[in-house]
Design an enzyme around this catalytic site. Structure first.
Site, PDB file in Angstrom:
ATOM      1  N   GLU A  20      11.188  37.372  44.363  1.00  0.00           N
ATOM      2  CA  GLU A  20      11.440  35.974  44.017  1.00  0.00           C
ATOM      3  C   GLU A  20      10.706  35.586  42.731  1.00  0.00           C
ATOM      4  O   GLU A  20      11.200  34.775  41.953  1.00  0.00           O
ATOM      5  CB  GLU A  20      10.999  35.059  45.161  1.00  0.00           C
ATOM      6  CG  GLU A  20      11.855  35.223  46.400  1.00  0.00           C
ATOM      7  CD  GLU A  20      11.320  34.456  47.582  1.00  0.00           C
ATOM      8  OE1 GLU A  20      12.047  33.563  48.077  1.00  0.00           O
ATOM      9  OE2 GLU A  20      10.176  34.734  48.013  1.00  0.00           O
ATOM     10  N   LYS A  48      15.471  24.959  48.082  1.00  0.00           N
ATOM     11  CA  LYS A  48      15.803  26.254  47.488  1.00  0.00           C
ATOM     12  C   LYS A  48      17.255  26.542  47.832  1.00  0.00           C
ATOM     13  O   LYS A  48      17.636  26.600  48.995  1.00  0.00           O
ATOM     14  CB  LYS A  48      14.894  27.340  48.050  1.00  0.00           C
ATOM     15  CG  LYS A  48      15.132  28.697  47.435  1.00  0.00           C
ATOM     16  CD  LYS A  48      14.133  29.701  47.965  1.00  0.00           C
ATOM     17  CE  LYS A  48      13.505  30.410  46.805  1.00  0.00           C
ATOM     18  NZ  LYS A  48      12.439  31.321  47.246  1.00  0.00           N
TER      19      LYS A  48
END
Length: 118
Positions: free
Chosen positions: A21, A98
Site C-alpha cells: 500500500e 479508502k
C-alpha cells in the site's frame, strides 16, 4: 450556528499497514463537515469572517499526503488542524474512505468517521 460541507474530495495517497500500500497507493475520498457561527459573515459578506472551504481543502490535501498506517490517524490529524487553524470552527466531522481496499470480496469502500467538538 451554520455549517460548511465539502463532499467527495478525491485524493491519491499511500496509507495502509501493508508494504504494498505504501508503494502502490490507492484512491481515497474525504468528506468534511464543520460547524461554526456564520452570523457575522452573513452580515459582512467578507471571507475573513467565515469558514474558508479553500483552507479546509488545503488541510485535507496536505494531511492525506503524509503516510499513515491507519485511516483513524489521518482523520485525527485533519480534525486537529481544522480546529487549530480555523478558530471559528466549533465542531468538525471527517470521513476518510479508502476506495477498493485490499481485503478481498466485493468491498467498495472502507470508511472511518471521526468527530470532535470543543
Amino acid at each position: 450556528m451554520g455549517s460548511i460541507k465539502i463532499k467527495n474530495i478525491k485524493v491519491f495517497a499511500y496509507h495502509g499497514c501493508l508494504d504494498e500500500e505504501g508503494k502502490i497507493g490507492s484512491d481515497y475520498r474525504v468528506d468534511l463537515k464543520v460547524k461554526g457561527d456564520l452570523s457575522l459573515s452573513a452580515k459582512t459578506d467578507a471571507l475573513k469572517d467565515t469558514i474558508d472551504y479553500v483552507h479546509l481543502n488545503k488541510i485535507v490535501k496536505e494531511e492525506m499526503a503524509i503516510r499513515s498506517k491507519l485511516l483513524e490517524n489521518v482523520a485525527e490529524r485533519i480534525l486537529n488542524r481544522v480546529l487549530d487553524e480555523l478558530l471559528i470552527v466549533q465542531k468538525a466531522t471527517v470521513d476518510v474512505s479508502k476506495i477498493n481496499p485490499p481485503i478481498g470480496g466485493n468491498v467498495k469502500m472502507v470508511t472511518v468517521r471521526r468527530s470532535k467538538s470543543r
